[in-house]
Design a protein around this motif. Sequence first.
Motif, PDB file in Angstrom:
ATOM      1  N   GLY A   1      -5.630 -14.175  -4.197  1.00 47.76           N
ATOM      2  CA  GLY A   1      -4.275 -13.888  -3.662  1.00 47.76           C
ATOM      3  C   GLY A   1      -3.566 -13.060  -4.842  1.00 47.76           C
ATOM      4  O   GLY A   1      -3.465 -13.678  -5.763  1.00 47.76           O
ATOM      5  N   VAL A   2      -3.077 -11.829  -4.311  1.00 45.08           N
ATOM      6  CA  VAL A   2      -2.589 -10.947  -5.260  1.00 45.08           C
ATOM      7  C   VAL A   2      -1.154 -10.674  -4.626  1.00 45.08           C
ATOM      8  O   VAL A   2      -0.833 -10.484  -3.707  1.00 45.08           O
ATOM      9  CB  VAL A   2      -3.405  -9.933  -5.425  1.00 45.08           C
ATOM     10  N   ALA A   3      -0.241 -10.909  -5.757  1.00 43.97           N
ATOM     11  CA  ALA A   3       1.273 -10.344  -5.407  1.00 43.97           C
ATOM     12  C   ALA A   3       1.423  -9.117  -6.024  1.00 43.97           C
ATOM     13  O   ALA A   3       1.059  -8.705  -7.375  1.00 43.97           O
ATOM     14  CB  ALA A   3       2.213 -11.538  -5.660  1.00 43.97           C
ATOM     15  N   MET A   4       2.101  -8.297  -5.245  1.00 44.44           N
ATOM     16  CA  MET A   4       2.625  -7.064  -5.916  1.00 44.44           C
ATOM     17  C   MET A   4       3.776  -7.251  -6.902  1.00 44.44           C
ATOM     18  O   MET A   4       4.535  -8.358  -6.861  1.00 44.44           O
ATOM     19  CB  MET A   4       3.459  -6.047  -4.973  1.00 44.44           C
ATOM     20  N   GLU A   5       3.933  -6.681  -8.094  1.00 41.27           N
ATOM     21  CA  GLU A   5       5.084  -6.615  -9.077  1.00 41.27           C
ATOM     22  C   GLU A   5       6.259  -6.736  -8.311  1.00 41.27           C
ATOM     23  O   GLU A   5       7.136  -7.661  -8.865  1.00 41.27           O
ATOM     24  CB  GLU A   5       5.007  -5.698 -10.064  1.00 41.27           C
TER      25      GLU A   5
ATOM     26  N   SER B   1       3.341  -2.710  -9.344  1.00 40.56           N
ATOM     27  CA  SER B   1       4.433  -2.364  -8.173  1.00 40.56           C
ATOM     28  C   SER B   1       3.645  -1.464  -7.022  1.00 40.56           C
ATOM     29  O   SER B   1       3.055  -0.608  -7.472  1.00 40.56           O
ATOM     30  CB  SER B   1       5.663  -1.859  -8.632  1.00 40.56           C
ATOM     31  N   ASN B   2       4.410  -1.262  -5.931  1.00 38.71           N
ATOM     32  CA  ASN B   2       3.974  -0.384  -5.108  1.00 38.71           C
ATOM     33  C   ASN B   2       4.165   1.098  -5.476  1.00 38.71           C
ATOM     34  O   ASN B   2       3.593   2.014  -5.212  1.00 38.71           O
ATOM     35  CB  ASN B   2       4.677  -0.652  -3.518  1.00 38.71           C
ATOM     36  N   GLU B   3       5.497   1.268  -6.075  1.00 36.75           N
ATOM     37  CA  GLU B   3       5.783   2.361  -6.588  1.00 36.75           C
ATOM     38  C   GLU B   3       4.764   2.888  -7.857  1.00 36.75           C
ATOM     39  O   GLU B   3       4.884   4.301  -8.268  1.00 36.75           O
ATOM     40  CB  GLU B   3       7.151   2.605  -7.282  1.00 36.75           C
ATOM     41  N   ASP B   4       4.076   1.915  -8.529  1.00 36.22           N
ATOM     42  CA  ASP B   4       3.165   2.307  -9.463  1.00 36.22           C
ATOM     43  C   ASP B   4       1.610   2.173  -8.939  1.00 36.22           C
ATOM     44  O   ASP B   4       0.805   1.919  -9.950  1.00 36.22           O
ATOM     45  CB  ASP B   4       3.229   1.453 -10.897  1.00 36.22           C
TER      46      ASP B   4
ATOM     47  N   LEU C   1       0.874  -1.176   0.013  1.00 32.23           N
ATOM     48  CA  LEU C   1       0.143  -0.086   0.097  1.00 32.23           C
ATOM     49  C   LEU C   1       0.888   1.314  -0.067  1.00 32.23           C
ATOM     50  O   LEU C   1       0.509   2.415  -0.777  1.00 32.23           O
ATOM     51  CB  LEU C   1      -0.970   0.160   1.352  1.00 32.23           C
ATOM     52  N   LEU C   2       1.985   1.106   0.711  1.00 34.53           N
ATOM     53  CA  LEU C   2       2.889   2.443   0.668  1.00 34.53           C
ATOM     54  C   LEU C   2       4.037   2.312  -0.437  1.00 34.53           C
ATOM     55  O   LEU C   2       4.573   1.344  -0.520  1.00 34.53           O
ATOM     56  CB  LEU C   2       3.745   2.323   2.165  1.00 34.53           C
ATOM     57  N   LYS C   3       4.454   3.340  -0.836  1.00 32.92           N
ATOM     58  CA  LYS C   3       5.530   3.596  -1.622  1.00 32.92           C
ATOM     59  C   LYS C   3       6.823   3.307  -0.819  1.00 32.92           C
ATOM     60  O   LYS C   3       6.802   3.193   0.394  1.00 32.92           O
ATOM     61  CB  LYS C   3       5.479   4.843  -2.308  1.00 32.92           C
ATOM     62  N   ASN C   4       7.851   3.463  -1.456  1.00 31.73           N
ATOM     63  CA  ASN C   4       9.221   2.823  -0.871  1.00 31.73           C
ATOM     64  C   ASN C   4       9.580   3.930   0.050  1.00 31.73           C
ATOM     65  O   ASN C   4      10.452   3.804   0.978  1.00 31.73           O
ATOM     66  CB  ASN C   4      10.304   2.709  -1.988  1.00 31.73           C
ATOM     67  N   ASN C   5       9.112   5.267  -0.151  1.00 33.79           N
ATOM     68  CA  ASN C   5       9.541   6.144   0.870  1.00 33.79           C
ATOM     69  C   ASN C   5       8.468   6.377   1.881  1.00 33.79           C
ATOM     70  O   ASN C   5       8.448   7.302   2.785  1.00 33.79           O
ATOM     71  CB  ASN C   5       9.539   7.651   0.240  1.00 33.79           C
ATOM     72  N   LYS C   6       7.869   5.385   2.159  1.00 34.31           N
ATOM     73  CA  LYS C   6       6.792   4.957   3.151  1.00 34.31           C
ATOM     74  C   LYS C   6       5.595   6.005   3.076  1.00 34.31           C
ATOM     75  O   LYS C   6       4.953   6.280   4.081  1.00 34.31           O
ATOM     76  CB  LYS C   6       7.398   5.091   4.568  1.00 34.31           C
ATOM     77  N   THR C   7       5.278   6.715   2.103  1.00 32.03           N
ATOM     78  CA  THR C   7       4.065   7.374   1.813  1.00 32.03           C
ATOM     79  C   THR C   7       2.708   6.984   1.284  1.00 32.03           C
ATOM     80  O   THR C   7       3.039   5.861   0.713  1.00 32.03           O
ATOM     81  CB  THR C   7       4.442   8.619   1.171  1.00 32.03           C
TER      82      THR C   7
ATOM     83  N   ILE D   1     -12.494 -13.201  -0.402  1.00 32.30           N
ATOM     84  CA  ILE D   1     -11.658 -12.309  -0.116  1.00 32.30           C
ATOM     85  C   ILE D   1     -10.407 -12.071  -0.971  1.00 32.30           C
ATOM     86  O   ILE D   1     -10.146 -13.180  -1.715  1.00 32.30           O
ATOM     87  CB  ILE D   1     -10.706 -12.847   1.383  1.00 32.30           C
ATOM     88  N   ALA D   2     -10.081 -10.743  -1.289  1.00 29.02           N
ATOM     89  CA  ALA D   2      -8.863 -10.481  -1.905  1.00 29.02           C
ATOM     90  C   ALA D   2      -7.509  -9.943  -1.204  1.00 29.02           C
ATOM     91  O   ALA D   2      -8.034  -9.336  -0.263  1.00 29.02           O
ATOM     92  CB  ALA D   2      -9.459  -9.611  -3.096  1.00 29.02           C
ATOM     93  N   ALA D   3      -6.786 -10.618  -1.163  1.00 28.39           N
ATOM     94  CA  ALA D   3      -5.633 -10.253  -0.184  1.00 28.39           C
ATOM     95  C   ALA D   3      -4.435 -10.064  -1.111  1.00 28.39           C
ATOM     96  O   ALA D   3      -3.892 -10.736  -1.934  1.00 28.39           O
ATOM     97  CB  ALA D   3      -5.297 -11.561   0.836  1.00 28.39           C
ATOM     98  N   VAL D   4      -3.673  -8.938  -0.837  1.00 29.34           N
ATOM     99  CA  VAL D   4      -2.562  -8.367  -1.691  1.00 29.34           C
ATOM    100  C   VAL D   4      -1.337  -8.270  -0.790  1.00 29.34           C
ATOM    101  O   VAL D   4      -1.590  -7.394   0.253  1.00 29.34           O
ATOM    102  CB  VAL D   4      -2.767  -7.311  -2.603  1.00 29.34           C
ATOM    103  N   GLY D   5      -0.004  -8.319  -1.220  1.00 30.94           N
ATOM    104  CA  GLY D   5       1.131  -8.369  -0.458  1.00 30.94           C
ATOM    105  C   GLY D   5       2.327  -8.770  -1.088  1.00 30.94           C
ATOM    106  O   GLY D   5       2.193  -8.913  -2.458  1.00 30.94           O
ATOM    107  N   ASP D   6       3.449  -8.393  -0.498  1.00 27.59           N
ATOM    108  CA  ASP D   6       4.720  -8.690  -1.315  1.00 27.59           C
ATOM    109  C   ASP D   6       5.788  -9.288  -0.447  1.00 27.59           C
ATOM    110  O   ASP D   6       6.916  -9.664  -1.142  1.00 27.59           O
ATOM    111  CB  ASP D   6       5.354  -7.170  -1.377  1.00 27.59           C
TER     112      ASP D   6
END
Length: 295
Positions: free
Chosen positions: A248-252, A268-271, A14-20, A229-234
């Motif tokens: 079940g969903v994976a981030m890029e 990706s989380n950045e996108d 859910l968060l970008k790499n800069n934690k925002t 349920i849809a669940a997404v993580g990395d």
Amino acid sequence: MVIKMLATDMDGTLLKNNKTLSTNNIKALKKAQEKGIEIVICTGRPYATIKPYLKEIGFPCWVVSNNGAVIRNKEKEIINIINIDNRAILDLIPILEKENIYFHGSDGCHSYIKSYRERIKVIKNYIKLKSSSHFTTWTKSLHAVFLSGAHRKVDMRKYVLSGGTFASLFIYSLEPKQLENTKSKIKNVGGIAITSSGRENIEILHESASKGNALKKLSQQLNISTNEIAAVGDNYNDLSMISIAGLGVAMENAEEEVLKSAKWRTKSNEDDGVSYLIERILSGDLTIDQGVESK
């Protein structure tokens, strides 16, 4: 089958790499919530570090923290907590101290640390991702430790012997070999589960605690099938919820094992991958039965 619950990890998801938290992700979560989908923030973080993001999200949602050991309802009340057995904690403490590795424990509200200095050092490493300003890094680190109300300095062994409890233990090192050695020495301690939310940490829970088990409990309370349920993580600590979810969903940007376990892959989380996932769900392009291995 219609998706009735969306569980999303935070860091790396859910968060970008800069934690925002991006505006796109906030808008998408709100739109899903307005369509009747139950939103669950499902993270390894302790609650104190989640609260600022909940304020940004702007609507009540379920929160699974401490990698599944603590569940909060929409009113922010703890409705379930699974603490690590104190006998296991007392077995772990001398091992971790002998390894001279950073660790702290968290319950449903606070994190318990041995040293303010060491905690500030760890937090600084994370905040550096958000700002290149030395002053800002120091200011935010000091605020997190001394002014947020999230931390308590204790003698770990005395705290546990006096009846204190931990829902999770967080172990941190920038040296992979130290983490590997530590993991090999703690894996035989009884009654615990070992996971990770990043390459620089190890996280310890009660053996029955996981994100997947927390979602099962929550879905039962809400009369929602895990197939809905849809669940997404990395990362590795997301595997249990990705495996039990109908979608079940994976981030890029996910770890390879997570990519292999997921039914579908988002951006990706950045996108803004969570926003993209929600967009596909709400448009009807993606349902439980239509899950595929790539976006």
